[in-house]
Design a protein around this motif. Structure first.
Motif, PDB file in Angstrom:
ATOM      1  N   SER A 133       0.797  -1.220   0.000  1.00  0.00           N
ATOM      2  CA  SER A 133       0.000   0.000   0.000  1.00  0.00           C
ATOM      3  C   SER A 133       0.833   1.275   0.000  1.00  0.00           C
ATOM      4  CB  SER A 133      -0.930   0.005   1.224  1.00  0.00           C
ATOM      5  OG  SER A 133      -0.181  -0.094   2.430  1.00  0.00           O
ATOM      6  N   SER A 521      -8.371  -6.170  -4.861  1.00  0.00           N
ATOM      7  CA  SER A 521      -7.247  -5.445  -5.456  1.00  0.00           C
ATOM      8  C   SER A 521      -6.277  -6.381  -6.157  1.00  0.00           C
ATOM      9  CB  SER A 521      -6.500  -4.647  -4.382  1.00  0.00           C
ATOM     10  OG  SER A 521      -6.025  -5.489  -3.344  1.00  0.00           O
ATOM     11  N   SER A 613     -11.695   0.739  -2.668  1.00  0.00           N
ATOM     12  CA  SER A 613     -10.477   1.495  -2.393  1.00  0.00           C
ATOM     13  C   SER A 613     -10.627   2.434  -1.196  1.00  0.00           C
ATOM     14  CB  SER A 613     -10.069   2.297  -3.635  1.00  0.00           C
ATOM     15  OG  SER A 613     -11.106   3.189  -4.014  1.00  0.00           O
TER      16      SER A 613
END
Length: 789
Positions: A133, A521, A613
């Protein structure tokens, strides 16, 4: 070139003997090019750490840190993998301290700009450890918490199979590059021993066996024991111990004696020899045994440079031997490769027992640059495109190019199913009821739900859901109890099942939750994962779950049953500190509903935040205590019901409104019953009391912070649940530590008493246990009278 043999253990039964797997013949040109890349990666990974500590301005004077030695021991392994065998569909978890090597690889492939290389551990720069991330380049798994990065590949493999069209066929391998000291972590073995893991043929762990931990040389020669443990769990075990130079020496006169000497040598003795000169080696290496003369005779035939190189010629630094090991992987079962290495290989600090965080001096750095043909003033150099190494880097980048994952919006989650529970019910049972209701009210959403449990499905009221959706398995299995009339929980295992059952290991549960929560993701397949475990054991799972949240995994953790309300079971099964998780845990919202309708609303709200997200995780703390649902006084008017729902999701609502309140009782979860009873009895004594039901202390704390300008959230819930014109002295009570709600008195700066549980529990009846901890109705009344009179 002579290739070092690879020893493979093929099963638990064969673990006592080794067979030899011969790798393919080496192509000198191919491996020469890889050695060029290996040297460049050693330089770049060392320079990244050096620049962060000795070149970049550091006003504080505090050591930045980094791990040059740990990176150096991994350079050969990562060169062999990335520039030889890795495919675009594979995923790799890199051991935390080798992050500079990963960034160097991405740089050589053109996937990371040189401007990032000087930013290791700088604000907004390359992270201390690989991060999905936060790092600017491609990272498959976040690592940093020792052991979790390795086990993440196990849960990543299961999650990939779960969302795959063919659950029984691996879609790419899951590699984990593991430091040998990481194998001390209990989480490693909890994962290895889970029954599902033996069938994960896509799983490949490569152990960097440098025989050092942070503080010392590992004293025991534990490799054989570790190999046997993996083999007993059904893994293929490959060992790459010696390189081509040593293997060649073993074939000469005295070579068998040299092998025997090295095999029998303790780890500390071997590490000490790495610090010796050639002359000292000739004295020490033969030892004092009956084979000493034969070893000395062989060493006498070697020049000093060859002797020094031979001692360091381990399989984990022989690119051809490593390639052979990677070629020998059996995709029908998980594989572990033990690659013997030297910590700090190629650096002046190699083999030193305290080299873990040691940094090269400027002089050593310049010496390394000269040996590798680099300019320390211009450290960030790729290979020219026309060179063999430049072409291999470009070919590797093209081979590993991945199709971008298309964002897929999760199915919409209803905010209110419409049911109004009646009678007596528990919030634990309400969880299963809501899941079943979703299969009818929102089937598309329900199909995205996957539940996980560490062998407590039936005891946490998940039986109805499991019966409805089935248990996930890569292939359908026979349910031998389908015709047993007394079987209540039907264990139908099939690829379309939506419940995954693990062994009794909470760290495995949250590890899988994290990976199921990252499929949106990773693969463009959003799931809604829910893990259910006993609340007393949430803290056992908290660190790996927190790390999964940091790594981008979004999930719901349900702790049930909770608190001292499990009165007869005593302190062993009573949780105290878990209610404050919502205040303290980043990326997570905590709810502790008091009523079944609150459970529905908050669970639906939590589901709506998954797989996106801008989403996040949630923790629900539920209870086995039956509560009269009429106490919820759910409004019948649709607008008023929606207002109550919004308040419950936002953190609190005014449950009981007095005419002119003299005190406010704030309660959470199972203690709402006592709060309402206390208000009724206080009214009889002429002390009217409001009752506020708190569903999320964390959301209320955020609202209070926002009101003070310390956050970006909204504070409207404070005005509705704690209006200024009704501010009175406050009694807070919950089945958990009293500090959880103590901040609420600061909303209007009122006097307060905080009731809760701050000691380990006692067994007994509910009334006795509540009285013992001072959270019973009488204790609430007494505290209220102290404030109001």
């Amino acid at each position: 070139m002579t290739i070092a043999p690879i020893r493979a253990m093929h099963s638990a039964e064969q673990s006592a003997e080794e067979s030899t797997v011969e790798p393919r013949p080496a192509d000198d040109a191919v491996f020469a090019t890889r050695r060029d890349i290996e040297g460049r990666l050693l330089w770049l990974s060392t320079a990244i750490v050096h620049h962060a500590n000795r070149v970049r301005p550091n006003a504080s004077g505090i050591k930045v840190g980094g791990h040059q030695a740990s990176s150096a021991s991994m350079v050969s392994i990562m060169t062999a993998l990335w520039f030889g065998r890795l495919r675009a569909e594979d995923r790799v978890s890199v051991k935390p301290h080798a992050s500079p090597v990963l960034h160097a690889i991405n740089f050589l492939q053109g996937r990371l700009d040189a401007a990032h290389l000087p930013t290791l551990r700088a604000f907004g720069g390359l992270q201390s450890y690989p991060s999905r991330s936060k790092d600017p380049d491609q990272v498959d798994y976040s690592t940093g918490s020792v052991g979790i990065g390795a086990t993440a590949t196990v849960w990543g493999a299961i999650a990939r199979r779960y969302v795959s069209e063919d659950a029984g066929r691996p879609a790419g391998r899951q590699y984990a590059l593991v430091g040998d000291a990481e194998l001390d972590e209990g989480a490693i073995w909890e994962a290895v021993l889970d029954p599902q893991v033996a069938g994960l043929g896509e799983l490949v762990w490569i152990v960097d066996l440098n025989r050092q931990s942070l503080d010392r040389v590992v004293p025991g020669a534990a490799a054989d024991r570790l190999q046997q443990m993996f083999a007993s769990a059904g893994w293929q075990v490959l060992t790459v111990k010696y390189g081509a130079l040593l293997e060649g020496l073993f074939e000469r006169v005295g070579g068998a004696a040299l092998r025997e000497r090295l095999d029998a040598m303790s780890n500390p003795e071997y590490q000490r020899l790495l610090r010796c000169t050639a002359g000292e080696l000739r004295e020490r290496l033969p030892g004092a045994g009956p084979q000493a003369e034969a070893v000395a005779g062989l060493l006498g035939q070697l020049d000093d440079a060859t002797l020094l190189a031979a001692l360091r010629n381990l399989g984990g630094h022989d690119l051809a031997a490593l390639d052979g090991a990677l070629a020998a992987i059996d995709d029908r079962r998980p594989t572990v490769i033990f690659a013997y290495t030297v910590k700090g290989y190629g650096l002046p600090t190699q083999g030193h027992p305290q080299n873990h965080s040691a940094l090269l001096t400027d002089a050593q750095y310049d010496e390394l640059a000269a040996s590798l043909g680099m300019d320390p003033r211009h450290p960030w150099e790729r290979f020219p495109a026309e060179t063999a190494a430049g072409r291999l880097c470009a070919q590797t980048a093209a081979r590993l190019e991945r199709t971008a994952v298309a964002a897929v919006a999760p199915s919409p989650v209803p905010v209110d199913i419409g049911r109004t529970p009646t009678g007596s019910a528990t919030t634990q049972a309400a969880l299963g009821r809501v899941l079943l209701d979703l299969t009818r009210a929102a089937p598309e959403t329900a199909r995205r739900i996957v539940t996980v449990s560490p062998d407590v499905s039936s005891s946490t009221n998940m039986g109805g859901w499991v019966n409805k959706v089935g248990v996930w398995a890569p292939s359908e299995r026979v349910d031998w109890f389908h015709d047993d009339a007394e079987t209540v929980l039907h264990w139908r295992e099939k690829p379309t099942g939506q419940h995954i059952e693990l062994g009794i290991a909470e760290t495995n549960l949250v590890g899988l939750l994290g990976e199921l929560g990252a499929t949106w993701s990773r693969w463009g397949r959003p799931l809604l994962p829910i893990g259910v475990l006993y609340d007393p054991f949430v803290q056992r799972a908290l660190e790996p779950w927190s790390f999964g949240i940091y790594a981008g995994g979004q999930s719901i953790l349900v702790g049930t049953p909770s608190g001292v309300t499990l009165a007869p079971e005593g302190g062993a099964h009573q949780s105290i500190t878990t209610p404050s998780l919502g205040i303290e845990q980043p990326g997570c919202t905590t709810w502790e509903p008091a009523f079944a309708i609150d459970t529905e609303w908050t669970l639906l709200a939590a589901l709506s935040r998954l797989g996106r997200s801008d989403g996040g995780s949630a923790y629900l703390r539920l209870s086995t205590r039956p509560v009269d649902q009429s106490l919820a006084m759910v409004p019948t008017d649709p607008a008023a019901r929606e207002r109550r729902r919004r308040q419950a999701v936002a953190g609190a609502y005014l449950l009981h409104r007095a005419e002119a309140p003299q005190v406010t009782i704030v309660a959470m979860g199972a203690l709402v019953t006592e709060a309402v009873q206390a208000a009724q009895r206080l009214a009889q004594q002429g002390v009217p009391a409001d009752v506020v039901c708190v569903t999320s202390p964390g959301l209320l704390f955020q609202a209070l912070q926002a009101r003070h300008g310390q956050g970006t959230g909204e504070s409207w819930i404070l005005d509705q649940a704690f209006p200024a014109d009704r501010a009175t002295p406050m009694v807070t009570v919950l089945d958990g530590h009293p500090h959880t709600l103590a901040f609420l008195a600061g909303i209007h700066q009122v006097a307060s008493r905080t009731l809760g549980v701050s000691r380990f529990g006692q067994s007994g009846s509910l009334q006795d246990v509540y009285r013992h901890h001072g959270i019973d109705t009488d204790s609430i009344i007494s505290a209220a009278l102290d404030l109001a009179l």
